[in-house]
Design an enzyme around this catalytic site. Sequence first.
Site, PDB file in Angstrom:
ATOM      1  N   ILE A 129       0.739  -1.236  -0.125  1.00  9.67           N
ATOM      2  CA  ILE A 129      -0.007   0.093   0.147  1.00  9.67           C
ATOM      3  C   ILE A 129       0.891   1.360  -0.057  1.00  9.67           C
ATOM      4  O   ILE A 129       1.858   1.300   0.924  1.00  9.67           O
ATOM      5  CB  ILE A 129      -0.834  -0.059   1.293  1.00  9.67           C
ATOM      6  N   ASP A 130       0.924   1.707  -1.144  1.00  6.07           N
ATOM      7  CA  ASP A 130       1.660   3.146  -1.279  1.00  6.07           C
ATOM      8  C   ASP A 130       0.770   4.370  -0.714  1.00  6.07           C
ATOM      9  O   ASP A 130      -0.398   4.591  -1.221  1.00  6.07           O
ATOM     10  CB  ASP A 130       1.842   3.168  -2.811  1.00  6.07           C
ATOM     11  N   PHE A 131       1.217   5.242   0.161  1.00  4.16           N
ATOM     12  CA  PHE A 131       0.454   6.038   0.839  1.00  4.16           C
ATOM     13  C   PHE A 131       1.137   7.375   1.318  1.00  4.16           C
ATOM     14  O   PHE A 131       2.388   7.328   1.170  1.00  4.16           O
ATOM     15  CB  PHE A 131      -0.205   5.771   2.376  1.00  4.16           C
ATOM     16  N   MET A 143      -2.374   5.786  -2.810  1.00  3.70           N
ATOM     17  CA  MET A 143      -2.206   6.189  -4.185  1.00  3.70           C
ATOM     18  C   MET A 143      -1.760   4.831  -4.970  1.00  3.70           C
ATOM     19  O   MET A 143      -1.350   3.838  -4.500  1.00  3.70           O
ATOM     20  CB  MET A 143      -0.830   6.954  -4.404  1.00  3.70           C
ATOM     21  N   ASN A 173       3.972   1.383   2.462  1.00  6.12           N
ATOM     22  CA  ASN A 173       5.180   2.071   1.781  1.00  6.12           C
ATOM     23  C   ASN A 173       4.895   3.691   1.495  1.00  6.12           C
ATOM     24  O   ASN A 173       3.984   3.891   1.084  1.00  6.12           O
ATOM     25  CB  ASN A 173       5.285   1.441   0.316  1.00  6.12           C
TER      26      ASN A 173
END
EC number: 4.3.2.10
Length: 254
Positions: A129-131, A143, A173
């Site tokens: 999980i890109d945040f 994102m 992430n």
Amino acid sequence: MLRPRIIPVLLLQENGLVKTIQFGDERYIGDPLNAVRIFNEKEADELAVLDISASKKGKEPNYRLIERLANECRMPLCYGGGIKDLDQANRILSFGVEKIIVSSLAIENPKMISTMASYLGSQSVVVAIDFKKAMLSRRYEVMIHNGTKKTGKHLEDLVKEVIELGAGEIILNSIDRDGTMVGYEIEIIKKIQSICKIPITVLGGAGSLDHIKNLIQELGIIGVAAGSLFVYKGVHKAVLINYPNGTDKEALFP
């Protein structure tokens, strides 16, 4: 308590390795096969390879390169980038890759994560999980497509959904901390820990072994990942693949 894993993360762009700062400003750092050989020699706990060009452009995974990396790798290997369906995931695992990593799928086709977990086993399915911090807010927004597309989804909400979908692990992430080497996003990690019942790996911001030590000893995180820390050396960020030796690694643990 499970023994913490110290995990180098390598970013693929086409057939080469790059390192980014806040998901941009890509800098070429070398050949992926050579990097794998060095991490073999240094006896890394695990290695994660993320193909950011496949993620950005929606391309198929580079199966030939993945197979070569898997054949070379003597440690558990995780791969992410461009994986959209069960057949792709199964093919990648057949090369000897231990875990597949998906990201955008959690937003665009979440049922596929459940399908993968059912057929491949939850232990083989990791959701990254890109945040990043939302503008004018104290919350963190998810994102996708390598940080190029907003989802309107809050981090805590997606974590809960991913757990219900059957994923075996989550990688948190931080886009804001990526490549900055100023330390991990400790406060939001603590918050996610309180709601997450599956293993968490943390990525984004490591600039020293002390950052890793704090994460392990203060929060009890068992998956600690880093990119810049393991590919750069010194204040001028000379490219030099590195990894803590046995003595240095033992000092990180309680």
